[in-house]
Design an enzyme around this catalytic site. Structure first.
Site, PDB file in Angstrom:
ATOM      1  N   THR A   1       0.872  -1.178   0.000  1.00 19.87           N
ATOM      2  CA  THR A   1       0.000   0.000   0.000  1.00 19.87           C
ATOM      3  C   THR A   1       0.907   1.225   0.000  1.00 19.87           C
ATOM      4  O   THR A   1       1.065   1.884   1.030  1.00 19.87           O
ATOM      5  CB  THR A   1      -0.930   0.013   1.242  1.00 19.87           C
ATOM      6  OG1 THR A   1      -0.133  -0.209   2.419  1.00 19.87           O
ATOM      7  CG2 THR A   1      -1.990  -1.054   1.154  1.00 19.87           C
TER       8      THR A   1
ATOM      9  N   ASN B   1       3.884   2.965  14.376  1.00 14.10           N
ATOM     10  CA  ASN B   1       4.936   3.470  13.491  1.00 14.10           C
ATOM     11  C   ASN B   1       5.158   4.969  13.685  1.00 14.10           C
ATOM     12  O   ASN B   1       6.296   5.442  13.680  1.00 14.10           O
ATOM     13  CB  ASN B   1       4.601   3.160  12.029  1.00 14.10           C
ATOM     14  CG  ASN B   1       5.016   1.744  11.657  1.00 14.10           C
ATOM     15  OD1 ASN B   1       5.575   1.020  12.480  1.00 14.10           O
ATOM     16  ND2 ASN B   1       4.749   1.338  10.439  1.00 14.10           N
TER      17      ASN B   1
ATOM     18  N   GLY C   1      14.230   6.041   7.504  1.00 19.46           N
ATOM     19  CA  GLY C   1      13.863   5.770   6.115  1.00 19.46           C
ATOM     20  C   GLY C   1      13.095   4.473   6.045  1.00 19.46           C
ATOM     21  O   GLY C   1      12.465   4.058   7.026  1.00 19.46           O
TER      22      GLY C   1
ATOM     23  N   CYS D   1       8.216   2.016   5.561  1.00 12.14           N
ATOM     24  CA  CYS D   1       7.063   2.200   6.460  1.00 12.14           C
ATOM     25  C   CYS D   1       6.965   3.584   7.100  1.00 12.14           C
ATOM     26  O   CYS D   1       5.974   4.291   6.900  1.00 12.14           O
ATOM     27  CB  CYS D   1       7.092   1.134   7.545  1.00 12.14           C
ATOM     28  SG  CYS D   1       6.857  -0.506   6.874  1.00 12.14           S
TER      29      CYS D   1
HETATM   30  C1  UDX Z   1       9.395  -0.383  10.951  1.00  9.72           C
HETATM   31  C2  UDX Z   1       8.745  -0.816  12.277  1.00  9.72           C
HETATM   32  O1  UDX Z   1       9.756  -0.940  13.274  1.00  9.72           O
HETATM   33  C3  UDX Z   1       7.984  -2.112  12.086  1.00  9.72           C
HETATM   34  O2  UDX Z   1       7.334  -2.483  13.282  1.00  9.72           O
HETATM   35  C4  UDX Z   1       6.951  -1.907  10.984  1.00  9.72           C
HETATM   36  O3  UDX Z   1       6.228  -3.076  10.735  1.00  9.72           O
HETATM   37  C5  UDX Z   1       7.635  -1.452   9.706  1.00  9.72           C
HETATM   38  O4  UDX Z   1       8.401  -0.270   9.962  1.00  9.72           O
HETATM   39  P1  UDX Z   1      11.555  -1.076   9.558  1.00  9.72           P
HETATM   40  O5  UDX Z   1      11.100  -0.087   8.518  1.00  9.72           O
HETATM   41  O6  UDX Z   1      12.003  -2.418   9.125  1.00  9.72           O
HETATM   42  O7  UDX Z   1      10.360  -1.346  10.595  1.00  9.72           O
HETATM   43  O8  UDX Z   1      12.769  -0.400  10.325  1.00  9.72           O
HETATM   44  P2  UDX Z   1      13.157   0.027  11.820  1.00  9.72           P
HETATM   45  O9  UDX Z   1      14.157  -0.887  12.343  1.00  9.72           O
HETATM   46  O10 UDX Z   1      11.967   0.288  12.629  1.00  9.72           O
HETATM   47  O11 UDX Z   1      13.900   1.411  11.485  1.00  9.72           O
HETATM   48  C6  UDX Z   1      13.229   2.455  10.766  1.00  9.72           C
HETATM   49  C7  UDX Z   1      14.188   3.605  10.524  1.00  9.72           C
HETATM   50  O12 UDX Z   1      14.497   4.279  11.739  1.00  9.72           O
HETATM   51  C8  UDX Z   1      15.534   3.202   9.939  1.00  9.72           C
HETATM   52  O13 UDX Z   1      15.887   4.147   8.943  1.00  9.72           O
HETATM   53  C9  UDX Z   1      16.482   3.255  11.118  1.00  9.72           C
HETATM   54  O14 UDX Z   1      17.814   3.487  10.749  1.00  9.72           O
HETATM   55  C10 UDX Z   1      15.894   4.418  11.891  1.00  9.72           C
HETATM   56  N1  UDX Z   1      16.219   4.393  13.328  1.00  9.72           N
HETATM   57  C11 UDX Z   1      15.721   3.395  14.124  1.00  9.72           C
HETATM   58  C12 UDX Z   1      16.991   5.408  13.881  1.00  9.72           C
HETATM   59  O15 UDX Z   1      17.454   6.323  13.177  1.00  9.72           O
HETATM   60  N2  UDX Z   1      17.235   5.380  15.222  1.00  9.72           N
HETATM   61  C13 UDX Z   1      16.752   4.408  16.032  1.00  9.72           C
HETATM   62  O16 UDX Z   1      17.021   4.472  17.246  1.00  9.72           O
HETATM   63  C14 UDX Z   1      15.978   3.382  15.463  1.00  9.72           C
END
Ligand code: UDX
Length: 446
Positions: free
Chosen positions: A87, A216, A265, A268
């Site tokens: 989506t 999220n 990034g 999601c």
């Molecule tokens: C996320 C949600 O965590 C998950 O539950 C949902 O289903 C999909 O979106 P994901 O996109 O795989 O998962 O990545 P995630 O590990 O959550 O990190 C998202 C972004 O935040 C990344 O770019 C990561 O580098 C950044 N991040 C995360 C930070 O900059 N600092 C942090 O402390 C944690």
């Protein structure tokens, strides 16, 4: 034993399919893409995800998992149809539901009996009701009198740890009519994790749909908060790592998602925050906090790109090496990656850029072709440094954390290191004769 059909073999569909099979269900995964199905039948995964291939292989061998491009076959005798299609973000920030409704239409036109449709895709509140009305209409057109129930069962998988987050979820959210047949079926599909003590949240469809966006957006907000705090520390001389540690030890706050970086990034957070703001607008609610978290995230990447450009110019440099293209470590995914956004912005200065990522090179090649950017992809992390005067680290891969600092110093033609994940030891960098730029770190020994 429950028979489950999954529509869509992308990240969510494939991991959920293999995971539900591991929970003991009989799962048939369907995808419109015949090539993808043929590959899956040969155990060639369409995505890089640790442990996925092994889980798929194990469950195929156990006779609990299969793949097909024939929807009628996949729907045969199945108790629940999970919709796990993408989506993506529409031009106006809303979630694009085109793929979801195409999938629902396909199912509604091929189903022959009672139907339980489970929406795993991330969809705005109210979508499951629309799906229910849509299928009922289709059934009426086809003169089918079978019953239809729609369940909202959002997925919280984390890329890079998708398999383990599916098998060991913090919670399982099931939105459906209380005490309905679908509710009992869902409890049985998730019997394994629930009997292992995993929390099952039973609620209405609207509540389930909202939980996904709220989770999220809350995490995105936490990251934007710590990134803004890091920029403040940068100016005041306070140390963000210590601030984050002390904040995280407050059990009301908790330490996770308080790591400063180049901005969030992935597929999601950027799209779900925007979609939630749009949904709220429709209901006359101003989600100013989420909107600001998202704007601040966009701005953050620009601020960091400007720092790189201005330090490069001040030093008379024009050659930059970039370590990390994936949006985070553990994935080859570059969708909405801070690295690509920053490179696009930095490229406006006509610098020569060489880049390396341990997993994202295939995706990076496509991105370079699409954008026409003059980025050279290096075969390994040190080769990327060959002609560079400065190094920019954007993704927190282990190989970068464990980098040989002396080798960096000896290979770079200049002496600048931008560590926008705060993963290197600033003292070591400076000891090697390099100039260190992290985010909001205070490391002098004064
Ligand atoms: C996320 C949600 O965590 C998950 O539950 C949902 O289903 C999909 O979106 P994901 O996109 O795989 O998962 O990545 P995630 O590990 O959550 O990190 C998202 C972004 O935040 C990344 O770019 C990561 O580098 C950044 N991040 C995360 C930070 O900059 N600092 C942090 O402390 C944690």
């Amino acid at each position: 034993m429950n028979r489950v059909c999954i529509v869509g073999c992308g990240y969510v569909g494939l991991v959920s399919g293999a995971g539900l099979a591991e929970f003991g269900n009989i799962v048939t995964c369907y995808d419109i893409d015949t090539n993808r199905i043929n590959n899956l039948n040969k155990l060639v995964m369409p995505i890089f995800e640790p442990d996925l291939k092994e889980l798929v292989e194990k469950n195929i061998k156990a006779g609990r998992l299969g793949f097909t491009d024939n929807l009628s076959l996949a729907l045969k005798d199945c108790d629940a149809v999970f919709i796990a299609v993408q989506t993506p973000q529409d031009d106006d920030g809303n979630a694009k539901l085109k793929f979801l409704f195409t999938a629902v239409e396909d199912v509604a036109s091929k189903a022959t009996g009672n139907l339980v449709v489970v929406i795993k895709s991330t969809v705005p509140v109210g979508t499951s009701k629309e799906v229910l009305s849509y299928i009922r209409l289709k059934f009426k057109e086809r003169d089918i009198t079978a019953s239809v129930e729609v369940v909202s069962n959002p997925e919280f998988l984390i890329e890079g740890r998708a398999v383990s987050t599916f098998l060991n979820p913090d919670r399982i959210v099931i939105g459906c009519k209380p005490k309905g047949k679908a509710c009992e079926l869902m409890k049985s599909i998730y019997k394994k994790p629930s009997s292992d003590g995993r929390e099952v949240v039973l609620c209405t469809n609207e509540t389930a749909e909202t939980i996904k966006y709220a989770a999220n957006s809350f995490l995105a907000m936490k990251i934007s908060f710590i990134n803004q705090m890091a920029l403040l520390c940068q100016e005041t001389g306070a140390d963000i790592d210590t601030v984050a540690k002390a904040l995280g030890s407050d059990s009301r706050i908790n330490p996770r998602f308080l790591k400063p970086g180049p901005g969030y990034g992935g597929s999601c957070f950027p799209k779900d925050t925007k979609a939630l703001v749009r949904t709220a607008e429709k209901y006359g609610v101003d989600m100013s906090i989420i909107r600001e978290a998202d704007d601040s995230n966009e701005n953050h990447k620009k601020i960091l790109a400007d720092i790189v450009a201005s330090v490069m110019k001040k030093n008379g440099y024009s050659n930059l090496a970039v370590w990390g293209l994936a949006f985070k470590a553990g994935t080859g995914d570059i969708r909405n990656s801070p690295a690509t956004t920053m490179i696009e912005k930095i490229s406006e200065n006509n610098f020569n850029i060489s880049a390396y990522d341990p997993e994202a090179m295939t995706e990076a090649k496509k991105w370079i072709k699409q954008t026409g950017l003059k980025v050279i992809l290096a075969d390994d992390m040190y080769k990327a440094l060959d002609k560079a005067e400065a190094l920019l680290i954007v993704t927190e891969w282990e190989c970068f954390k464990n980098a040989d600092i002396t080798r960096i110093a000896n290979t770079l033609k200049g002496n600048v290191v931008f560590d926008f994940r705060n993963i290197l030891d600033p003292h070591e960098i400076e000891k090697a004769g390099l100039k260190y730029y992290g985010i909001g770190r205070r490391y002098e020994t004064d």
